[in-house]
Design a protein around this motif. Sequence first.
Motif, mmCIF file in Angstrom:
data_model
loop_
_atom_site.group_PDB
_atom_site.id
_atom_site.type_symbol
_atom_site.label_atom_id
_atom_site.label_comp_id
_atom_site.label_asym_id
_atom_site.label_seq_id
_atom_site.Cartn_x
_atom_site.Cartn_y
_atom_site.Cartn_z
ATOM 1 N N TYR A 275 0.822 -1.215 0.000
ATOM 2 C CA TYR A 275 0.000 0.000 0.000
ATOM 3 C C TYR A 275 0.850 1.256 0.000
ATOM 4 O O TYR A 275 0.582 2.217 -0.729
ATOM 5 C CB TYR A 275 -0.931 0.016 1.215
ATOM 6 C CG TYR A 275 -2.069 -0.974 1.170
ATOM 7 C CD1 TYR A 275 -3.208 -0.723 0.420
ATOM 8 C CD2 TYR A 275 -2.015 -2.158 1.891
ATOM 9 C CE1 TYR A 275 -4.266 -1.619 0.389
ATOM 10 C CE2 TYR A 275 -3.058 -3.065 1.861
ATOM 11 C CZ TYR A 275 -4.180 -2.790 1.111
ATOM 12 O OH TYR A 275 -5.218 -3.693 1.082
ATOM 13 N N VAL A 296 -7.185 -0.784 -6.080
ATOM 14 C CA VAL A 296 -6.870 -1.750 -5.016
ATOM 15 C C VAL A 296 -7.808 -2.937 -5.157
ATOM 16 O O VAL A 296 -9.034 -2.789 -5.110
ATOM 17 C CB VAL A 296 -6.997 -1.102 -3.622
ATOM 18 C CG1 VAL A 296 -6.848 -2.142 -2.528
ATOM 19 C CG2 VAL A 296 -5.941 -0.010 -3.454
ATOM 20 N N ASP A 317 -7.749 -0.728 5.158
ATOM 21 C CA ASP A 317 -6.420 -0.502 4.597
ATOM 22 C C ASP A 317 -6.478 0.465 3.421
ATOM 23 O O ASP A 317 -5.586 1.312 3.252
ATOM 24 C CB ASP A 317 -5.806 -1.829 4.148
ATOM 25 C CG ASP A 317 -5.378 -2.707 5.314
ATOM 26 O OD1 ASP A 317 -5.231 -2.188 6.435
ATOM 27 O OD2 ASP A 317 -5.197 -3.925 5.096
ATOM 28 N N PHE A 318 -7.495 0.339 2.595
ATOM 29 C CA PHE A 318 -7.681 1.258 1.473
ATOM 30 C C PHE A 318 -7.798 2.696 1.986
ATOM 31 O O PHE A 318 -7.153 3.614 1.459
ATOM 32 C CB PHE A 318 -8.938 0.844 0.707
ATOM 33 C CG PHE A 318 -9.313 1.725 -0.449
ATOM 34 C CD1 PHE A 318 -8.493 1.851 -1.556
ATOM 35 C CD2 PHE A 318 -10.519 2.409 -0.447
ATOM 36 C CE1 PHE A 318 -8.849 2.648 -2.635
ATOM 37 C CE2 PHE A 318 -10.897 3.210 -1.514
ATOM 38 C CZ PHE A 318 -10.054 3.327 -2.613
ATOM 39 N N LYS A 321 -4.289 3.555 4.181
ATOM 40 C CA LYS A 321 -2.974 3.427 3.546
ATOM 41 C C LYS A 321 -2.924 3.941 2.114
ATOM 42 O O LYS A 321 -1.837 4.064 1.547
ATOM 43 C CB LYS A 321 -2.547 1.954 3.575
ATOM 44 C CG LYS A 321 -2.406 1.397 4.996
ATOM 45 C CD LYS A 321 -2.051 -0.081 4.984
ATOM 46 C CE LYS A 321 -1.958 -0.639 6.399
ATOM 47 N NZ LYS A 321 -1.610 -2.087 6.404
ATOM 48 N N ILE A 322 -4.075 4.240 1.547
ATOM 49 C CA ILE A 322 -4.120 4.819 0.201
ATOM 50 C C ILE A 322 -4.754 6.216 0.240
ATOM 51 O O ILE A 322 -4.115 7.214 -0.090
ATOM 52 C CB ILE A 322 -4.897 3.911 -0.786
ATOM 53 C CG1 ILE A 322 -4.162 2.590 -0.975
ATOM 54 C CG2 ILE A 322 -5.101 4.631 -2.117
ATOM 55 C CD1 ILE A 322 -2.831 2.689 -1.684
#
Length: 413
Positions: A275, A296, A317-318, A321-322
């Motif tokens: 990521y 993703v 996480d998307f 971390k993005i």
Amino acid sequence: MKYILLIGDGMGDVPVPALNNQTPLEAAATPTMDRLARASEMLLVRTVPEGYPPGSDVANLSLMGYEPELYYTGRAPLEAASLGVELAADEIAFRCNLVHVERGEDGRLIMIDYSSGHITTGESGQLITALQAECGSEQVTLYPGVSYRHLLVYRGELPEGFTTVPPHDYSDQEVTGFHREYAKIPSLASLIERAGAILADHPVNRERQRQGKRTANAIWLWGEGKRPAMQTLDARFGIRGGLISAVDLLKGLGVLGGLDVIDVPGATGYLDTNYAGKARAALEVLAKDDFVLVHVEAPDETGHQGLAREKVQAIEDFDGKIVAPIVEEMERRGEPFRLVVTMDHYTPVHRRTHEDWPVPMFIYDSRGVSQPSGRTYTEANVLAAVDENGLQLDSGARFFRRFVEQEQGGSKR
């Protein structure tokens, strides 16, 4: 102006009993997406035209501003472009999955795992290389891709009525009838039979079996088509930029769309993807160009596996971390930007396959919007916002024109 398109593949869902009847998007902690969504315009967009399969190929083509009715020829030709494989006029590309199937005593074939236990790229590359060495011919060529996703190029024409299906749509289901389709093309039927024997005896599979992992004991061909003719995004909309994804399909769309396709080490298309590397790459693109697409895959993969809590993790996480690092750096730079968070399609964990429903998204503009939604980003909240403000678009192409400020307005819900 910078334009940022962030796609959580298959992120949409329906309420899940194991998540207290919330969708994974509702259950996930997504502070950055929620902050942006409250200040954004919310939209409902049909990414899959009526009569088209609800695959990531059609949906992402649509999200990039291309009408599938004009440009779609199949999934595999897009993946061929990603791998640098130039298709001749008499060549047809197939996606070639490494799968794990089981055959019962009655001859029925069951699709156990469309990904062979998410086999690694290093392992699968050895398997595909071995198949090409043993089975490659003037008529058939195999090319290694990423993880379980590979490419086969067939020289010739397909018989009338020949059809294939994506293996991820039939997890733990009988696929005997679909498998019989390959018998219509003797060279492919022979390849598939020989591949099973070669894979069974390969050191990679013997080691995976020793470790208690799923083996790649068969190949599955699908998504066939010829090379499409596409104008670049620069020619169509006057924008230049890059695309970041672990998935060959998306990379192929980037190549055909004239974008710089950025290969990020450690990008796997699953929960263990890099990521941080993808976010850094996006920001590097935006330092020199005006558009970036970050895709993703993990929410879609976990949806296909029927894993609700893992899908929640993929969405968190998307967001963390993005979306968060990209937005924070763009705000630090002080440049105006428009940012979209969306899914390409729904992949409900209870169905373990795609749905063609219109997708919820939001467009954030750092300069502000006239009617901010005031809502967090969930499927239900976008539907409520659309009911209230009436913004629904009938195609991804219309969405993209609106996103890059070349079209205004939308149909009332």
